[in-house]
Structures are given as C-alpha cells and as structure tokens.
Design a protein around this motif. Sequence first.
Motif, mmCIF file in Angstrom:
data_model
loop_
_atom_site.group_PDB
_atom_site.id
_atom_site.type_symbol
_atom_site.label_atom_id
_atom_site.label_comp_id
_atom_site.label_asym_id
_atom_site.label_seq_id
_atom_site.Cartn_x
_atom_site.Cartn_y
_atom_site.Cartn_z
ATOM 1 N N MET A 142 -135.222 14.838 58.719
ATOM 2 C CA MET A 142 -134.302 14.397 59.767
ATOM 3 C C MET A 142 -133.170 15.398 59.992
ATOM 4 N N GLY A 147 -139.092 -0.241 62.949
ATOM 5 C CA GLY A 147 -139.199 0.346 64.276
ATOM 6 C C GLY A 147 -137.919 1.004 64.757
ATOM 7 N N TRP A 148 -137.050 1.384 63.808
ATOM 8 C CA TRP A 148 -135.787 2.011 64.193
ATOM 9 C C TRP A 148 -136.025 3.423 64.723
ATOM 10 N N HIS A 149 -135.209 3.822 65.690
ATOM 11 C CA HIS A 149 -135.157 5.219 66.148
ATOM 12 C C HIS A 149 -133.990 5.876 65.434
ATOM 13 N N LEU A 150 -134.271 6.699 64.448
ATOM 14 C CA LEU A 150 -133.224 7.258 63.598
ATOM 15 C C LEU A 150 -132.596 8.500 64.217
ATOM 16 N N ASP A 151 -131.294 8.609 64.031
ATOM 17 C CA ASP A 151 -130.569 9.787 64.489
ATOM 18 C C ASP A 151 -130.918 10.984 63.614
ATOM 19 N N LYS A 152 -130.836 12.157 64.187
ATOM 20 C CA LYS A 152 -131.053 13.402 63.454
ATOM 21 C C LYS A 152 -129.757 14.191 63.353
ATOM 22 N N GLU A 203 -128.155 -0.062 65.204
ATOM 23 C CA GLU A 203 -127.935 0.569 66.502
ATOM 24 C C GLU A 203 -127.775 2.074 66.296
ATOM 25 N N PRO A 204 -128.639 2.885 66.882
ATOM 26 C CA PRO A 204 -128.481 4.334 66.753
ATOM 27 C C PRO A 204 -127.224 4.815 67.471
ATOM 28 N N ASP A 253 -128.041 11.672 68.062
ATOM 29 C CA ASP A 253 -128.065 12.802 67.138
ATOM 30 C C ASP A 253 -126.675 13.409 66.977
ATOM 31 N N ILE A 272 -138.418 3.473 59.971
ATOM 32 C CA ILE A 272 -139.174 3.761 61.196
ATOM 33 C C ILE A 272 -140.421 2.888 61.243
ATOM 34 N N GLU A 273 -141.166 2.863 60.132
ATOM 35 C CA GLU A 273 -142.382 2.061 60.076
ATOM 36 C C GLU A 273 -142.091 0.585 59.841
#
Length: 218
Positions: free
Chosen positions: A23, A66-71, A113-114, A117, A62-63
């Motif tokens: 990430m 189902g989160w969309h993780l920040d990079k 909540e993302p 990035d 993520i799996e």
Amino acid sequence: MKKHQFNHWSETKFLKDIVTNPMIEVGDYSYYSGYYDSHHFEDGCVRYLWGDETSRKLFNPIEDFGWHLDKLIIGNYVCIASGVIILMGGNHNHHPDWITVYPFVDQIESSYEPKGDTIIESDAWIGMNAMIMPGVKIGEGAIVAAGSVVVKDVPPYTIVGGNPAKKIRKRFADHEIEKLKEMRWFDWKREKIEQATPIFSSSSIDQLYEFYQREIKS
C-alpha cells in the motif's frame, strides 16, 4: 516486525530498500532519516496502514469488508526526517456525527470511510516531528517545517509550518515555480541529474532551465 536500526544521525535509508507494504508506493532516491526516532519506517513513521507483514496475517479488510484502502504515494528525491508521522487510514472508524465515536466491533464493517491517498510529491522535505494527516497532498518541492501538523494540501514549492500548518512563504517567484514545474528535474535520468548537480546546488533556476532546454527538452 524487524526494525531497521540507524547507527548515527547522519545515516539515511532509501525507502525503496526498506518498504515492503504494497500500500506504499515510493520513488527513486527518496529517503528516511530515522535515527532519533528509532522506528521502522512502516511501523512508526507510517501509522495505521494495513499491508505490513503482521497486519496481512491478522486480517484483510479488502476481502473481509470490501474496503477501498488509502495508499501512501511518495515521489522521487523526497526527504523525510526523524520523528515524522504519516497518519493513514486504518482508524477511520470514528464518526463525530454519530452519538458515539467509539468503534463497536459489530459496526466496524460499515463505519470505515476512506480519506483518499496521502501523496508526497517529488523533492519535498518533511521536517523533524511533523505530522501529515490522512488524505493530504504535499506538492513537489514543498517544505514542511519541523513540528508542523499538516491538515490540508500544500502547494508546490511552498514552505508551511505550525499547528495547523499554514503558508509561510513560497520558495521562489511564480514564474520560477512554473519553470520548475515544467522541468520536473526529479524525473530526469540519473546521469543528467548528476551532470547538473552544480546547478541544483545554487539558486539559478534560469541556468537550470537553459540546461533543460539544451540537454533534456531538445
């Protein structure tokens, strides 16, 4: 997690040599100077970012959720001093608009909540003990003064400081900044950068621009 120990304050480590977290994206020649902090870059400087070896073994948001993780995205030739904290997205489960900010376990999946990035563009310098909040973008050539807390984006070639960090001044005149943004010297081939090192170690942007037109742009 294995620590990357520093033997002296003069020692730095290139991020490409020590970063393993998928990430985190790092550019060439960006370094961390962590002697006084005694923390691994991924376990002290960068905080609350899933993807290190230990967190990957514990869970996968993520799996699982189902989160969309920040990079964390770091450009080329970035300087990060000891004690810097880059606060990331692993703890975005506290809602000030909810009755409680406490992250109850059965609400974790829906509470995340993302923030977006976190980006540190090329040639930025992050001073000792500064803190960068989630989702912030540090522009190319920017300087963050020691001890600052950065809560919003920093424009290119701008010096900021304080808590919250505010603009102190631009490093160069506007027309010079436009030339620097056009040249993007930090993306040049290393041999050309080394050839122009005496110019980089001066304030002559016009001279660098002449070199750019002659050696890079032509």
